[in-house]
Design a protein around this motif. Structure first.
Motif: not given
Length: 392
Positions: A192-220
């Motif tokens: 709840a604290a993180v979503r408040a920091e991001l200004g997200l309402a409860d119904a706003d979908p949040l997709v999380l990506f975690v990883g260093s080395g964005f090319g390898r991890k497929g961020l593109d």
């Protein structure tokens, strides 16, 4: 039992480093004498864990890697360990764990995407990669180890196909996860604290990506898929947790795709559990990962997962708690992200996700690993010179 865990770097971040810390702490808690043999280290993961710092003079990353492997060979020869466990980039071990999979496979499937456009154009030689590959060939040659531990069936198949060896000497132990640190109960507080920091309402979908080395991890690929996601859910956001020297490139990509306002980059974080607690969906379209820890951490947090078939951790994802897409396919990724938008589906998957992770605690992983260590130590006592890597 006196056990040496060997890795160049000991730290609180990094997949192999975190695995080593968790294993070392569990082994020490069980009464083993654990020594981490490394080039650099931070704080010990347990009061009874000791360090043996091996720091030969070297210039440049390639020479550091090779000189460390040579120094470890000498150190092991002059020391008394019941068991030597190599965790990467060395060749002197009784047990070798392929936490990052086969480096040859990483080079084939993912490395090019980690290089800058200029580096790819010039095709400059990379001595570090050549050295890493040479060490791997020596470390994984048939007879170079008493036991190889892979963290996924994907890696086991790859190891045997590339380097041969006795299948009976190759075991699979999936990574473990801290079920207290990563738990659905954190959603009401940290989430709840993180979503408040991001200004997200409860119904706003949040997709999380975690990883260093964005090319390898497929961020593109995720950024491309975000275009379709936003077309269906205009308030959806993508949170990118991790670091990469090429981050400005990906920020420009998001801008060019018209989704810059939907993507938030946090940089590297040590409190990643807070972001898992805030997420509605975890996405890792990696091009090659032996077993991405963040996948299991998401499941433990009760978050459904969309990942690629190039992630060994896809083995613990089923249709009840996530989706697995073909590596490199942005259209498939977009389809699955949209398919997971309904809140009812995500809520139903939360329990299945936690259940999938519940049997894979760090303690369970360490217990299974310790059983394998006992087996190898017993063999070593009966046949003390049977491992070629330790005779050199």
């Amino acid at each position: 039992m006196r056990i040496a865990l060997v890795h160049m770097r000991q730290a609180a971040t990094g997949g192999t480093e975190r695995y080593m810390n968790g294993l070392a702490a569990e082994l020490a808690q069980r009464g083993d004498e654990v020594v981490i043999v490394c080039r650099s280290h931070e704080q010990a993961p347990h009061p009874r864990v000791k360090f043996e710092r091996v720091r030969p003079l070297a210039l440049g990353a390639a020479q550091r890697m090779w000189s460390f492997a040579r120094a470890v060979e000498k150190h092991v020869r002059l020391s008394r360990y019941d068991l030597v466990v190599g965790l990467g980039k060395t060749w002197t071990h009784d047990v070798v764990r392929l936490g990052g999979g086969c480096h040859a496979s990483y080079l084939e499937h993912a490395h090019a995407e980690t290089r800058s456009p200029l580096e790819r154009t010039l095709r400059l030689p990379e001595p570090k990669q050549a050295i890493a590959l040479a060490i791997e060939r020596r470390a994984l040659a048939p007879g170079a180890y008493r036991l190889a531990i892979c963290n996924s069936d994907m890696v086991r198949r790859d190891l045997l196909a590339r380097y041969g060896g006795d299948p009976a000497r190759v075991e699979v132990v999936h990574n473990g996860v801290d079920l207290t640190r990563f738990a659905p109960t954190r959603r009401a507080t940290d989430g709840a604290a993180v979503r408040a920091e991001l200004g997200l309402a409860d119904a706003d979908p949040l997709v999380l990506f975690v990883g260093s080395g964005f090319g390898r991890k497929g961020l593109d690929l995720l950024l491309q898929a975000t275009v379709a996601l936003r077309a269906v859910a205009p308030r959806a956001r993508v949170l990118v947790v991790g670091g990469d020297a090429q981050r400005p490139h990906y920020e420009r990509m998001a801008s060019e795709l018209g989704v810059a306002d939907a993507v938030v980059f946090t940089g590297e974080r040590r409190d990643v559990e807070r972001y898992h607690a805030a997420a509605d969906l975890f996405c890792l379209p990696t091009r090659y990962d032996a077993f991405a820890n963040a996948t299991l951490e998401a499941l433990a947090s009760g978050v459904p997962v969309v990942t690629s078939d190039a992630n060994g951790a896809a083995e613990v994802v089923d249709a009840n708690c996530g989706s697995v897409v073909r590596a490199g396919s942005a259209p498939e990724l977009a389809h699955e992200l949209v398919a997971w938008l309904p809140a009812e589906r995500r809520a139903a998957a939360a329990k299945a996700a936690r259940t999938s992770a519940a049997s894979r605690s760090v303690a369970a992983m360490a217990a299974r690993t310790r059983e394998l260590f006992d087996r190898v130590a017993e063999e070593k006592r009966k046949q003390p010179t049977s491992a070629p890597a330790l005779r050199r």
